[in-house]
Motif scaffolding. Structure first.
Motif, mmCIF file in Angstrom:
data_model
loop_
_atom_site.group_PDB
_atom_site.id
_atom_site.type_symbol
_atom_site.label_atom_id
_atom_site.label_comp_id
_atom_site.label_asym_id
_atom_site.label_seq_id
_atom_site.Cartn_x
_atom_site.Cartn_y
_atom_site.Cartn_z
ATOM 1 N N THR A 270 -11.763 9.680 8.532
ATOM 2 C CA THR A 270 -12.250 8.553 7.744
ATOM 3 C C THR A 270 -13.592 8.913 7.123
ATOM 4 O O THR A 270 -14.564 9.177 7.850
ATOM 5 N N PHE B 8 0.801 -1.215 0.000
ATOM 6 C CA PHE B 8 0.000 0.000 0.000
ATOM 7 C C PHE B 8 0.840 1.274 0.000
ATOM 8 O O PHE B 8 0.298 2.378 0.071
ATOM 9 N N ALA C 3 0.502 3.421 6.020
ATOM 10 C CA ALA C 3 0.655 4.876 5.946
ATOM 11 C C ALA C 3 1.175 5.428 7.268
ATOM 12 O O ALA C 3 2.048 6.307 7.289
ATOM 13 N N ILE D 239 -5.307 8.846 1.796
ATOM 14 C CA ILE D 239 -5.146 7.427 1.502
ATOM 15 C C ILE D 239 -6.420 6.989 0.777
ATOM 16 O O ILE D 239 -7.451 6.725 1.402
ATOM 17 N N ALA E 201 -3.844 -0.642 4.737
ATOM 18 C CA ALA E 201 -3.340 0.568 4.076
ATOM 19 C C ALA E 201 -3.092 1.675 5.083
ATOM 20 O O ALA E 201 -2.096 2.415 4.991
ATOM 21 N N LEU E 202 -3.987 1.809 6.054
ATOM 22 C CA LEU E 202 -3.791 2.805 7.106
ATOM 23 C C LEU E 202 -2.552 2.486 7.921
ATOM 24 O O LEU E 202 -1.745 3.383 8.214
ATOM 25 N N SER F 73 -7.402 -1.198 8.962
ATOM 26 C CA SER F 73 -7.029 -1.194 7.547
ATOM 27 C C SER F 73 -5.527 -1.378 7.364
ATOM 28 O O SER F 73 -4.727 -0.625 7.927
ATOM 29 N N ASP G 229 -12.178 6.278 1.921
ATOM 30 C CA ASP G 229 -10.980 7.118 1.851
ATOM 31 C C ASP G 229 -10.639 7.622 3.247
ATOM 32 O O ASP G 229 -11.530 7.838 4.080
ATOM 33 N N ALA H 154 -8.571 3.393 1.475
ATOM 34 C CA ALA H 154 -7.840 2.717 2.550
ATOM 35 C C ALA H 154 -8.582 1.476 3.014
ATOM 36 O O ALA H 154 -7.991 0.543 3.554
#
Length: 246
Positions: free
Chosen positions: A139, A4, A79, A21, A75-76, A73, A197, A24
């Motif tokens: 979020t 990610f 990040a 993101i 992806a979170l 998440s 997102d 996410a």
């Protein structure tokens, strides 16, 4: 580099004080969370007659169901590793407070520029200082366009705020004036996007709510992510770049 990593503009975060993101979490998960919030509020997306207040506050049910999926998440997490450093942040079990903004006039009286309380105090309260313990996570749980009360962000304002805050707490009323005056020349960006997102904001980035000029209620969670150690000029994460080249 993880799967990610390309989803976060780390250079943009350092220069602008925030980064998006995109997706996410899957959109359907955010849609499920929003449906649960409609039920919790006792309102319907198909009955605008029930939308009588400009803002209603909802709960994410302590991270249950889709809320936990969003908070966890991958992806979170990646990040946050990129921004705070691996091991530099504490995972959350929930999404935090969820203000739901409705297209109702007059708007709520909470549109001032500010940064969030970022430093725990001995009595258990939180204060604003120049040695923050948090970053801010937004979020999106609904579609948010320019008219749908997106959070406003003063681009690059984290550098201005780093100049005017020191290690000691600032009274909240004074903080709003101080932050607004220090960042008023900065351009404004908007936290718009799709359900799922997320946005990461530097703890010094000035932001503000906006009036809802659209037709569809806006659902967005906002939560502090706690850092493993307070942020100082000696910190090694990208967060500390705020004190460089100001």
């Amino acid at each position: 580099m993880g799967a990610f990593a390309s989803m976060l503009d780390i250079e943009g975060f350092v220069s602008d004080g925030y980064a998006k993101i995109a997706q996410a979490a899957p959109r359907h998960v955010a849609d499920e969370a929003r449906a649960a919030l409609w039920q919790q509020l006792g309102l319907s997306p198909d009955d605008p007659a029930g939308w009588s207040e400009p803002v209603r506050w909802a709960s994410d049910l302590m991270g249950q169901g889709p809320f936990g999926t969003l908070a966890r998440s991958p992806a979170l997490a990646e990040a946050l590793d990129a921004v705070c450093g691996v091991g530099g942040w504490s995972p959350r079990g929930s999404l935090g407070n969820i203000p739901v903004r409705f297209p109702v006039s007059p708007p709520n009286d909470d549109l001032g520029w500010h940064i969030d309380a970022n430093t725990p105090q001995p009595d258990g309260s939180w204060a604003v200082t120049g040695r923050p313990h948090t970053v801010l996570l937004l979020t999106l749980l609904s579609e948010v366009g320019p008219d749908d009360a997106p959070t406003r962000i003063r681009v690059g304002s984290h550098r201005d705020v780093s100049r005017v805050l020191g290690p000691h707490p600032v009274e909240l009323a004074e903080m709003g004036r101080l932050i607004d005056e220090a960042t008023t020349q900065r351009p404004v960006a908007y936290a718009t996007g799709e359900p799922g997102d997320m946005f990461l904001l530097h703890p010094f980035t000035a932001h503000a709510a906006d009036e809802h000029r659209g037709r569809t209620p806006r659902f967005m969670a906002q939560a502090p992510v706690v850092l493993a150690t307070p942020l100082t000029p000696a910190s090694s994460s990208p967060l500390a770049h705020v004190w460089e080249n100001r």
